[in-house]
Each structure stands twice: as C-alpha cells, then as structure tokens.
Scaffold this motif. Sequence first.
Motif, PDB file in Angstrom:
ATOM      1  N   SER A 127      75.809  50.774 -80.350  1.00  0.00           N
ATOM      2  CA  SER A 127      74.416  51.202 -80.190  1.00  0.00           C
ATOM      3  C   SER A 127      73.546  49.960 -80.121  1.00  0.00           C
ATOM      4  O   SER A 127      73.896  48.902 -80.661  1.00  0.00           O
ATOM      5  N   SER A 128      72.428  50.063 -79.420  1.00  0.00           N
ATOM      6  CA  SER A 128      71.552  48.900 -79.285  1.00  0.00           C
ATOM      7  C   SER A 128      70.102  49.318 -79.082  1.00  0.00           C
ATOM      8  O   SER A 128      69.811  50.413 -78.605  1.00  0.00           O
ATOM      9  N   LEU A 129      69.215  48.426 -79.471  1.00  0.00           N
ATOM     10  CA  LEU A 129      67.784  48.575 -79.266  1.00  0.00           C
ATOM     11  C   LEU A 129      67.300  47.323 -78.568  1.00  0.00           C
ATOM     12  O   LEU A 129      67.518  46.210 -79.055  1.00  0.00           O
ATOM     13  N   SER A 130      66.667  47.457 -77.395  1.00  0.00           N
ATOM     14  CA  SER A 130      66.235  46.280 -76.647  1.00  0.00           C
ATOM     15  C   SER A 130      64.772  46.392 -76.278  1.00  0.00           C
ATOM     16  O   SER A 130      64.220  47.493 -76.146  1.00  0.00           O
ATOM     17  N   LEU A 131      64.154  45.240 -76.103  1.00  0.00           N
ATOM     18  CA  LEU A 131      62.734  45.153 -75.791  1.00  0.00           C
ATOM     19  C   LEU A 131      62.521  44.091 -74.727  1.00  0.00           C
ATOM     20  O   LEU A 131      62.919  42.935 -74.884  1.00  0.00           O
ATOM     21  N   ASN A 132      61.900  44.476 -73.608  1.00  0.00           N
ATOM     22  CA  ASN A 132      61.523  43.513 -72.571  1.00  0.00           C
ATOM     23  C   ASN A 132      60.192  42.896 -72.949  1.00  0.00           C
ATOM     24  O   ASN A 132      59.176  43.604 -73.064  1.00  0.00           O
ATOM     25  N   LEU A 133      60.209  41.580 -73.193  1.00  0.00           N
ATOM     26  CA  LEU A 133      59.020  40.898 -73.693  1.00  0.00           C
ATOM     27  C   LEU A 133      58.114  40.428 -72.545  1.00  0.00           C
ATOM     28  O   LEU A 133      58.575  40.213 -71.435  1.00  0.00           O
TER      29      LEU A 133
END
Length: 298
Positions: free
Chosen positions: A292-298
């Motif tokens: 599982s993963s949580l990603s954020l495009n900065l």
Amino acid sequence: MLFLRRAGFGLMVLLASCLGGYSASGQDVGSSQSAGSPTAPATDSNPAPHGGFTAALSYGSNSSFFGRTQTTRYPYTAGELTYKSRFGVWGSAVGYNLLNTGSTLDETDLSLGWDGDLSKKVDASASYSRFLFAPNSPLVKSSVNNSFDGYLGWDWGYVYTRLNAAYLFGETSDGFLVLDNSRNFEFEKVFTAEDYVSIEPRISATAGTQRFAETSLVQQVQRGNGHGNSGNAGKTTTTTTTTTRFQVLNYELRVPVTYSLGKVSVQVAWRYSIPVNLLPEDASGARSYFTSSLSLNL
C-alpha cells in the motif's frame, strides 16, 4: 511503538531526500515489478508532465527480488522522493526499513534515468541504480549493488505490453528480461467530480541468470542469517552451468487499485509470485504479497 518509530523515520528520510524512487525492473525490497524494476516504485503514480517532485510513503508485507525471497518474512515501510523534469530525466532516492530487524535503515536505493514517449503507442526508459544495505542484511537483494535497467513499451489499445531488461553487476553479474502485459481500467467521478479510480491487472514472466541467488545463499549463512533449506544452506552444490543458464525464473500476477484526487494518490496492490527453476539450496516458494502507498505530487 516500534512500527510508529520506524514509520516516522521513513517520513524523515522521505522529506530529507533530494532525489526520488523508481525501483529497478523486477526488483523491490525490497517485487518483481517493473517500475520500473522487475524492481516497481513504491507507487505507480508519476510526477506531473511539466516536471516536479513526487513524495510517497509505502508499506509491504514482504520483500522479494526477481522471484527469490528469504524464508523469514520481512514486512517493510519505505519513504521515497522522486524528481522528474519535463524532459523525462528523473532522479530518485528510496529508504527502506524492515520492521523485524534491529537496523533503522535497512536499504537505500539511488537511481537516475530517463523515460518518455517515442510515439503515440511506444514509450521507453533507461536508468542506473545503486543499492546500499545495512551490515548483515538478511535480504536476497543485498548480494547486488548496481543495476542498469531499461524497457520498451507498446500500447496495443486493448493491452499494454512492456519488455524490461536489467543487468546487475558488482560482486557477481546477471542479466534479466521481464515481459509484462497489463490493461488499465479507469472509473471517473467516483466520490467527487474530480477523483477517479484505476485498476491495472498485470501478468509478468521473468527470465534470466541467477548468480545473485547463489551468492546470497552463501552470504546469508556467513552472516548467520540462514537461508533456504536448513539441510543444504551454505553448500555450493549448484554447478556453474545452472547459475549462468538463461531461463525462466518467475511468473507473477499483480492487481493494483489506485484512488486519485488532485495531487494525492492512494494505492493498494496484491500480487502472487511463482518462482521456478530454483537452485537446490533455495527455499523460495509461491506466495502472495500486499503493498500500500500514499503519494503526493508536489
């Protein structure tokens, strides 16, 4: 408390990194995914087309490497930061923490590469990765320090096919080819007018040599970690022709589900790996993995 401490450290690694994390083909701490790799990145999402950073935190139920894994299960957390320019050049750094070892940072992957579209239907990638491990690491992957990776993908419309190639070198060297076939399904406006869910089932087959597996068998016994069948571990009974023969090593089914809203993506994925043509001492077997993963495009 141990999980929270290591997850917090993973977040600090993520925020402190100056690069980001595309794993090499067929590898993970860390999968036989192409991420790029038969290592995949902690998340399948990419920075915006105009270029920018993507930060991610992830969890995995176990580690594997080109279909080979340890007899002991090693769940892990990872912190990742990737920068990709609008020209397709990217850099990444990933820090892995195994949850049942005494080390704070068990593996660090540094990668530099390029990917982009060659035409409307064809895309490609090329990259170099350097792997750093804690002393006495129990991971099969710790027998490898460097990797050149590349892929060529073709969108047929009804299916996406990608041929990945990897060359590992350091104390030993191995070559691999990974054939992926996948299909992406997207569902828009699931909860809001701007979100969407994507499901991309993928079937993969990995072929290559396995000097790395033989090196790991001996290395882990020397480190006191043990590996493979207890009656044979450490005995180099495999002939050179077995480790150097280019043959099928692994079959895999992977089903990732990704929810995206704006700059945030959450992914859960299940995969089932079936290793074949094992060395006599290698106890790797068919098993399921969850990430599982949580990603954020900065």
